[in-house]
Design a protein around this motif. Structure first.
Motif, PDB file in Angstrom:
ATOM      1  N   GLU A 132       1.884 -20.627  -1.272  1.00 21.76           N
ATOM      2  CA  GLU A 132       2.657 -19.974  -2.320  1.00 21.76           C
ATOM      3  C   GLU A 132       3.785 -19.143  -1.701  1.00 21.76           C
ATOM      4  O   GLU A 132       3.626 -18.567  -0.620  1.00 21.76           O
ATOM      5  N   GLU A 133       4.904 -19.099  -2.414  1.00 16.56           N
ATOM      6  CA  GLU A 133       6.050 -18.338  -1.920  1.00 16.56           C
ATOM      7  C   GLU A 133       5.762 -16.844  -2.022  1.00 16.56           C
ATOM      8  O   GLU A 133       5.264 -16.353  -3.029  1.00 16.56           O
ATOM      9  N   THR A 134       6.053 -16.120  -0.956  1.00 17.09           N
ATOM     10  CA  THR A 134       5.802 -14.686  -0.910  1.00 17.09           C
ATOM     11  C   THR A 134       7.120 -13.946  -0.756  1.00 17.09           C
ATOM     12  O   THR A 134       7.912 -14.244   0.135  1.00 17.09           O
ATOM     13  N   ARG A 135       7.349 -12.981  -1.645  1.00 13.07           N
ATOM     14  CA  ARG A 135       8.569 -12.172  -1.554  1.00 13.07           C
ATOM     15  C   ARG A 135       8.350 -11.056  -0.546  1.00 13.07           C
ATOM     16  O   ARG A 135       7.404 -10.282  -0.642  1.00 13.07           O
ATOM     17  N   ILE A 136       9.215 -10.997   0.431  1.00 11.95           N
ATOM     18  CA  ILE A 136       9.122  -9.974   1.463  1.00 11.95           C
ATOM     19  C   ILE A 136      10.284  -9.017   1.268  1.00 11.95           C
ATOM     20  O   ILE A 136      11.380  -9.207   1.808  1.00 11.95           O
ATOM     21  N   GLU A 137      10.040  -7.983   0.463  1.00 12.81           N
ATOM     22  CA  GLU A 137      11.091  -7.041   0.098  1.00 12.81           C
ATOM     23  C   GLU A 137      10.603  -5.613   0.270  1.00 12.81           C
ATOM     24  O   GLU A 137       9.456  -5.298  -0.058  1.00 12.81           O
ATOM     25  N   PRO A 138      11.460  -4.703   0.774  1.00 14.28           N
ATOM     26  CA  PRO A 138      11.078  -3.286   0.877  1.00 14.28           C
ATOM     27  C   PRO A 138      10.905  -2.666  -0.502  1.00 14.28           C
ATOM     28  O   PRO A 138      11.392  -3.194  -1.513  1.00 14.28           O
ATOM     29  N   GLU A 139      10.227  -1.537  -0.544  1.00 13.83           N
ATOM     30  CA  GLU A 139       9.990  -0.807  -1.789  1.00 13.83           C
ATOM     31  C   GLU A 139      11.143   0.154  -2.038  1.00 13.83           C
ATOM     32  O   GLU A 139      11.368   1.076  -1.241  1.00 13.83           O
ATOM     33  N   PRO A 140      11.903  -0.010  -3.134  1.00 10.82           N
ATOM     34  CA  PRO A 140      13.016   0.911  -3.409  1.00 10.82           C
ATOM     35  C   PRO A 140      12.484   2.337  -3.613  1.00 10.82           C
ATOM     36  O   PRO A 140      11.487   2.560  -4.286  1.00 10.82           O
ATOM     37  N   GLY A 141      13.145   3.286  -3.008  1.00  7.68           N
ATOM     38  CA  GLY A 141      12.781   4.685  -3.232  1.00  7.68           C
ATOM     39  C   GLY A 141      11.833   5.260  -2.212  1.00  7.68           C
ATOM     40  O   GLY A 141      11.717   6.489  -2.098  1.00  7.68           O
ATOM     41  N   ALA A 142      11.115   4.414  -1.432  1.00  4.35           N
ATOM     42  CA  ALA A 142      10.191   4.945  -0.429  1.00  4.35           C
ATOM     43  C   ALA A 142      10.976   5.449   0.779  1.00  4.35           C
ATOM     44  O   ALA A 142      11.936   4.808   1.217  1.00  4.35           O
ATOM     45  N   ARG A 143      10.566   6.588   1.319  1.00  2.00           N
ATOM     46  CA  ARG A 143      11.266   7.119   2.485  1.00  2.00           C
ATOM     47  C   ARG A 143      11.047   6.235   3.699  1.00  2.00           C
ATOM     48  O   ARG A 143      11.956   5.982   4.488  1.00  2.00           O
ATOM     49  N   HIS A 144       9.799   5.744   3.874  1.00  2.00           N
ATOM     50  CA  HIS A 144       9.471   4.868   5.000  1.00  2.00           C
ATOM     51  C   HIS A 144       8.991   3.523   4.450  1.00  2.00           C
ATOM     52  O   HIS A 144       8.014   3.471   3.709  1.00  2.00           O
ATOM     53  N   ASN A 145       9.690   2.467   4.817  1.00  2.00           N
ATOM     54  CA  ASN A 145       9.292   1.119   4.422  1.00  2.00           C
ATOM     55  C   ASN A 145       8.822   0.365   5.661  1.00  2.00           C
ATOM     56  O   ASN A 145       9.591   0.169   6.619  1.00  2.00           O
ATOM     57  N   VAL A 188       0.868  -1.176   0.000  1.00  4.22           N
ATOM     58  CA  VAL A 188       0.000   0.000   0.000  1.00  4.22           C
ATOM     59  C   VAL A 188       0.906   1.227   0.000  1.00  4.22           C
ATOM     60  O   VAL A 188       1.727   1.400   0.914  1.00  4.22           O
ATOM     61  N   HIS A 189       0.756   2.053  -1.033  1.00  7.17           N
ATOM     62  CA  HIS A 189       1.600   3.239  -1.170  1.00  7.17           C
ATOM     63  C   HIS A 189       0.844   4.456  -0.656  1.00  7.17           C
ATOM     64  O   HIS A 189      -0.306   4.696  -1.040  1.00  7.17           O
ATOM     65  N   LEU A 190       1.500   5.227   0.186  1.00  8.83           N
ATOM     66  CA  LEU A 190       0.894   6.413   0.780  1.00  8.83           C
ATOM     67  C   LEU A 190       1.768   7.624   0.451  1.00  8.83           C
ATOM     68  O   LEU A 190       2.677   7.984   1.220  1.00  8.83           O
ATOM     69  N   PRO A 191       1.526   8.271  -0.702  1.00  5.01           N
ATOM     70  CA  PRO A 191       2.372   9.397  -1.119  1.00  5.01           C
ATOM     71  C   PRO A 191       2.368  10.555  -0.123  1.00  5.01           C
ATOM     72  O   PRO A 191       3.367  11.265   0.018  1.00  5.01           O
ATOM     73  N   VAL A 215       6.105 -17.786   9.761  1.00  7.22           N
ATOM     74  CA  VAL A 215       7.011 -17.020   8.903  1.00  7.22           C
ATOM     75  C   VAL A 215       8.385 -17.003   9.568  1.00  7.22           C
ATOM     76  O   VAL A 215       8.524 -16.469  10.672  1.00  7.22           O
ATOM     77  N   PRO A 216       9.415 -17.594   8.935  1.00  8.51           N
ATOM     78  CA  PRO A 216      10.756 -17.575   9.538  1.00  8.51           C
ATOM     79  C   PRO A 216      11.271 -16.141   9.669  1.00  8.51           C
ATOM     80  O   PRO A 216      11.054 -15.308   8.768  1.00  8.51           O
ATOM     81  N   ASP A 217      11.934 -15.842  10.787  1.00  9.84           N
ATOM     82  CA  ASP A 217      12.448 -14.482  10.971  1.00  9.84           C
ATOM     83  C   ASP A 217      13.495 -14.112   9.932  1.00  9.84           C
ATOM     84  O   ASP A 217      13.690 -12.933   9.614  1.00  9.84           O
ATOM     85  N   THR A 218      14.154 -15.138   9.368  1.00 10.19           N
ATOM     86  CA  THR A 218      15.159 -14.855   8.333  1.00 10.19           C
ATOM     87  C   THR A 218      14.520 -14.325   7.051  1.00 10.19           C
ATOM     88  O   THR A 218      15.196 -13.674   6.242  1.00 10.19           O
ATOM     89  N   ASP A 219      13.241 -14.606   6.835  1.00  6.49           N
ATOM     90  CA  ASP A 219      12.547 -14.071   5.657  1.00  6.49           C
ATOM     91  C   ASP A 219      12.207 -12.599   5.819  1.00  6.49           C
ATOM     92  O   ASP A 219      11.931 -11.909   4.833  1.00  6.49           O
ATOM     93  N   ILE A 220      12.213 -12.118   7.058  1.00  2.00           N
ATOM     94  CA  ILE A 220      11.787 -10.742   7.308  1.00  2.00           C
ATOM     95  C   ILE A 220      12.965  -9.781   7.278  1.00  2.00           C
ATOM     96  O   ILE A 220      12.948  -8.780   6.560  1.00  2.00           O
ATOM     97  N   GLY A 221      13.986 -10.089   8.064  1.00  4.25           N
ATOM     98  CA  GLY A 221      15.126  -9.167   8.143  1.00  4.25           C
ATOM     99  C   GLY A 221      14.697  -7.810   8.649  1.00  4.25           C
ATOM    100  O   GLY A 221      14.611  -6.846   7.874  1.00  4.25           O
ATOM    101  N   PRO A 222      14.386  -7.678   9.937  1.00  5.64           N
ATOM    102  CA  PRO A 222      13.853  -6.409  10.446  1.00  5.64           C
ATOM    103  C   PRO A 222      14.763  -5.211  10.211  1.00  5.64           C
ATOM    104  O   PRO A 222      14.286  -4.080  10.156  1.00  5.64           O
ATOM    105  N   GLU A 223      16.067  -5.467  10.051  1.00  5.67           N
ATOM    106  CA  GLU A 223      16.988  -4.354   9.821  1.00  5.67           C
ATOM    107  C   GLU A 223      16.719  -3.646   8.491  1.00  5.67           C
ATOM    108  O   GLU A 223      17.165  -2.511   8.272  1.00  5.67           O
ATOM    109  N   ARG A 224      15.966  -4.295   7.588  1.00  3.63           N
ATOM    110  CA  ARG A 224      15.660  -3.690   6.283  1.00  3.63           C
ATOM    111  C   ARG A 224      14.440  -2.778   6.331  1.00  3.63           C
ATOM    112  O   ARG A 224      14.130  -2.113   5.346  1.00  3.63           O
ATOM    113  N   TRP A 225      13.731  -2.757   7.453  1.00  2.09           N
ATOM    114  CA  TRP A 225      12.463  -2.041   7.547  1.00  2.09           C
ATOM    115  C   TRP A 225      12.535  -0.958   8.625  1.00  2.09           C
ATOM    116  O   TRP A 225      13.263  -1.080   9.602  1.00  2.09           O
ATOM    117  N   ASP A 226      11.735   0.075   8.430  1.00  2.00           N
ATOM    118  CA  ASP A 226      11.609   1.091   9.481  1.00  2.00           C
ATOM    119  C   ASP A 226      10.790   0.552  10.646  1.00  2.00           C
ATOM    120  O   ASP A 226      11.037   0.906  11.798  1.00  2.00           O
TER     121      ASP A 226
END
Length: 384
Positions: free
Chosen positions: A145-158, A124-127, A186-197
């Protein structure tokens, strides 16, 4: 950014067959009151964003009363916090098994500023606040189904929001018990909290941090399968992405009293009666209207039958719920060639039968939920 993180509202939850003067289930009214407090407190805090991490309702088909109250409160929130986005996802309790059923949470899309993600994994994008929230509702995690858990490039807050059980060493140490069955792992290794705000979690009913910026907000009232494990205050979180700090916001809930366990080995019925009476008498301000449990261990059925059941019935009438949890002595059997072994309790026998002896052929039947129901029914029988 300041984020109000709600989770596990369980609106419409009912228990104990007591009603208010208006005819509503007392526990349903308790949960509704806690929700109104959470809304009012959030309005006072004036966050930049509100995240609701699943299980808004306790059932897929909540009562009309629960739906109406939820719609009123979310509308009030939007009215008093104009321009503040509200993003909610569906949990396992409010996700129907059939896609044709439709999800009740879609109703809240009619409220300005409310975004709902009930089925698929999507961002969900909140400009307006330059934020991207990757939303993982229960269905998106439990479908296989496999789910990609990746931050959005370019967003100030992920931000990441999901409803499920986090697996891994940290979670294994911190999550004390299974508060809710049926959640996707959900394995914690799939999340990587350091990648998120911030990572907003729902499903576990006790406010718990798995990383400085990854939290279960916990429930706003005690609606899990074992409320006696939830002695902490209930409420929600306010997280500040600039300082990286989370502040717990408590709400007022119905008092829960778990009396000290009594070991009844060798005691007479009169002695057990006196010990229970003394424990109940020591409760500050009495037990009226409270949820109360008294565990009595090592007590034979013959002794249970001789207790003062008239006084116990009076306590049950005075409290909202009084549970005398009488547990019989463990029976040990001996064989000629082996050491003594403990005989399984009835709950353990039910669990073993459902998980190993009985072959479940219908894929719609979930083993963990079935075991939970089976042992819960055994407990209810003993409680009765």
């Amino acid at each position: 950014m300041r984020i109000a993180h709600w989770a596990d509202l369980h609106l419409g939850f009912r228990a104990y067959h007591r009603v208010t003067q208006r005819g509503a289930n007392v526990r349903e009214a308790d949960v509704a009151d806690a929700f109104r407090q959470a809304v009012a407190r959030t309005v006072e805090l004036r966050p930049d964003l509100v995240l609701v991490a699943g299980d808004v309702f306790h059932t897929v088909r909540p009562s009309n009363t629960a739906i109406a109250e939820a719609f009123r409160q979310f509308s009030l929130l939007a009215e008093r916090l104009p321009g503040v986005p509200v993003v909610m996802i569906a949990g396992n309790h409010d996700s129907p098994r059939s896609a044709e059923t439709g999800n009740i949470l879609h109703l809240f899309r009619e409220i300005e500023g409310v975004r709902v993600v009930a089925d698929e994994c999507r961002a969900v994008h909140l400009p307006g606040i330059d934020a991207s929230i990757l939303c993982l509702p229960h269905v998106s995690l439990s479908g296989g189904e496999e789910t990609r858990i990746e931050p959005e490039p370019g967003a100030r807050h992920n931000l990441l929001m999901l409803h499920g059980t986090i697996g891994g060493d940290v979670a294994e140490r911190k999550l004390r018990y299974v508060s809710e069955y049926g959640g996707a792992i959900v394995p914690d290794t799939d999340i990587g909290p350091e990648r998120w705000d911030y990572v907003a979690l729902g499903h576990y009913h006790i406010c718990t941090d798995l990383a400085p910026n990854m939290w279960y907000a916990g429930g706003i009232e005690r609606t899990s399968t074992n409320i006696w494990m939830e002695k902490e205050e209930k409420g929600f979180l306010l997280f500040d992405t600039e300082t990286g700090t989370a502040e717990f916001q408590p709400v007022r809930t119905r008092p829960v009293v778990d009396l000290p366990r009594l070991d009844a080995r060798g005691l007479s019925p009169a002695e057990v009666d006196e010990s229970i009476h003394a424990a109940v008498s020591r409760v500050p301000e009495g037990i009226r209207g409270k949820l109360v449990r008294m565990v009595v261990g090592d007590i034979p059925r013959a002794v249970v039958r001789e207790l003062n059941h008239r006084r116990i019935r009076e306590w049950k009438a005075e409290a909202l719920h009084f549970h005398l949890d009488a547990r019989p002595p463990e029976v040990r059997r001996r064989s000629g060639s082996a050491a003594p072994v403990r005989r399984q309790t009835l709950q353990e026998q039910v669990s073993a039968f459902l998980t190993s002896d009985w072959q479940i052929r219908d894929p719609i039947v979930k083993t963990d939920r079935l075991v939970n129901l089976g042992t819960e029914y055994v407990d209810r029988t003993g409680e009765g």
